[in-house]
Design an enzyme around this catalytic site. Structure first.
Site, short mmCIF file in Angstrom:
data_model
loop_
_atom_site.label_atom_id
_atom_site.label_comp_id
_atom_site.label_asym_id
_atom_site.label_seq_id
_atom_site.Cartn_x
_atom_site.Cartn_y
_atom_site.Cartn_z
N HIS A 100 24.96 45.45 9.68
CA HIS A 100 25.79 44.32 9.28
C HIS A 100 27.14 44.34 10.01
CE1 HIS A 100 28.09 41.76 6.55
NE2 HIS A 100 27.11 41.60 5.70
N GLU A 144 24.92 39.88 12.61
CA GLU A 144 24.18 41.01 12.05
C GLU A 144 22.75 41.08 12.59
OE1 GLU A 144 26.55 39.34 8.21
OE2 GLU A 144 24.61 40.31 7.80
O1 TA6 Z 1 25.53 39.08 5.52
C1 TA6 Z 1 26.25 38.09 4.92
C2 TA6 Z 1 26.36 38.45 3.44
O2 TA6 Z 1 25.13 38.60 2.87
C3 TA6 Z 1 27.22 37.39 2.74
O3 TA6 Z 1 26.47 36.67 1.82
C4 TA6 Z 1 28.35 38.20 2.11
O4 TA6 Z 1 28.16 38.45 0.81
C5 TA6 Z 1 28.38 39.43 2.98
O5 TA6 Z 1 27.06 39.70 3.29
C6 TA6 Z 1 29.11 40.65 2.42
O6 TA6 Z 1 28.41 41.24 1.41
P1 TA6 Z 1 29.08 42.48 0.61
O7 TA6 Z 1 28.05 42.90 -0.38
O8 TA6 Z 1 29.41 43.54 1.61
O9 TA6 Z 1 30.33 41.93 -0.03
#
Ligand code: TA6
Length: 402
Positions: free
Chosen positions: A269, A371
């Site tokens: 990510h 990501e």
């Molecule tokens: O990858 C994008 C995502 O899924 C968004 O929906 C947002 O929530 C982000 O990840 C961050 O997630 P986290 O659980 O690290 O706050």
């Protein structure tokens, strides 16, 4: 030499040294002997686990029973590897024992002159500092988290929030979180942590080496245990391989140690630093199926992704390279990949930034997530004994005007 304990009395302290796997059987076998020795000694007591490879809940019970044998004194438990320390911390036993991680000497076995050094990093987590002819990077043991990457002579490529946590049980906000064994909310139990559990836990450093091209390879690992089985009932071994060379190459190796197949989703990510999100574009996704998570609508994407509001999109059926073009920092960041048929592009914009406690209200201007995923219908199935590898390859080049 599983489950053996030997006793020494160097000076006034009693030292019980445990070897191999201290599982349900072996712990029981030595429980009485340890208890009697500790009770008889009544003085300073040290439990040395530097020779142990695994501790079970039965071993924790052995420790608690021994602690009750001596009043007014704490047993010193030394030589813990990070996952053992995490078990003691999670069970609250960190309050009744003095705990210390395996001495620096064990971790510094991974140090490589001119390439890699293990140091105490943010949150006091053991952290690998990689620095070679190609560039530099830092990797925390906590979550096997790549926190920084900077090619030689260039600006840092990865972004980190000034408000990120660096604490047990918390994920780090920035760099490359490892989301596994599920991406986003857990389908069968939304109460479980978003993006899986491995980013919240301590891994262990396993191997390090110089690559044939003169780069640096570091491997971290985590194996399933009683705690992970409660969250996800499968036996696995995961490794994160980090290579700093011409590019930054990060691979998540997932091995199935179970006797039946399992399926998972996940992501590397990555958070990238940009000069100004409003002037940044992401290309390489045209013609791809796109699921807009904010509207829950599907479409076929056309053209570059531009940013003027909260963006949270999953692109499907794509193995293509994504390119982040940043006219302010005058650079292009390429994100290539293997073992992935989905990519996510995310920027929280104003409101979501304000709602996230570990993210600065204005920080969305300077970052974008691109990501490398196995998300939504890009589900991976791994047979017993087999493995899957998810790789992201990050490189950056300066945009030459004209
Ligand atoms: O990858 C994008 C995502 O899924 C968004 O929906 C947002 O929530 C982000 O990840 C961050 O997630 P986290 O659980 O690290 O706050």
């Amino acid at each position: 030499m599983n489950g053996i304990v030997d006793f020494q009395v160097p000076g006034s302290a009693l030292c019980c040294r445990f070897h191999g796997r201290m599982d349900g059987v072996t712990s029981q076998q030595v429980d009485n002997e340890v208890f009697e020795r500790v009770a008889a000694h009544k003085g300073d007591t040290v439990f040395d686990l530097s020779g142990a490879s695994y501790v079970s809940s039965a071993f924790l019970r052995l420790c608690v029973r021994a602690a009750r044998a001596i009043t007014g004194k704490k047993i010193e438990i030394v030589g813990l590897n990070p996952s053992m320390k995490e078990v003691f911390d999670m069970t609250g036993l960190g309050r009744i024992f003095n705990l210390s991680l395996r001495g620096g000497e064990a971790l510094s076995e991974l140090d490589i002159e001119g390439h890699l050094k293990i140091v105490k990093g943010p949150g006091d987590f053991p952290t690998a500092k990689i620095d070679n002819a190609f560039g530099s990077a830092t990797v925390s043991l906590h979550g096997a988290h790549v926190m920084e990457y900077c090619p030689k002579g260039q600006e840092p490529v990865l972004w980190m929030s000034q408000k990120s946590y660096f604490a047990p049980g918390k994920s780090i906000r920035g760099g490359i979180p490892v989301c596994w064994p599920w991406f986003g909310p857990c389908a069968d139990d939304p109460k479980k942590p978003s993006h899986g559990f491995v980013r919240f836990r301590d891994w262990e450093f396993r191997r390090s080496e110089v690559t044939p091209e003169g780069g640096t390879r570091l491997v971290l690992g985590m194996a399933s245990n009683d705690q992970t089985m409660e969250l996800w009932p499968h036996r696995f071994d995961v490794e994160l391989e980090v290579v700093v060379g011409h590019s930054l190459e990060v691979s998540l190796h997932v091995k199935n140690l179970d006797d039946k197949s399992f399926t998972f989703t996940g992501a590397l990510h990555s958070y990238f630093a940009v000069g100004d999100i409003a002037k940044t574009t992401v290309t390489g996704l045209s013609g791809r199926r796109c699921h807009d998570k904010l509207t829950d609508k599907f479409s076929t994407w056309d053209g570059p992704v531009k940013f003027a509001s909260e963006t949270d999109m999953v692109f499907l059926d794509t193995e293509d390279v994504c390119v982040i073009t940043d006219p302010v920092k005058r650079r292009r960041i390429s994100v290539a990949k293997r073992g992935s048929r989905s990519s996510v592009v995310w920027n929280p914009w104003v409101d979501k930034s304000i709602r996230m406690p570990d993210f600065g209200d204005d920080e969305f201007h300077g970052m974008v997530c691109v990501e490398t995923c196995n998300a939504e219908d890009d589900i991976v199935t791994v047979a017993p004994g087999a493995k899957h590898v998810l790789t992201t390859l990050i490189s950056s080049e300066t945009i030459v005007p004209g």
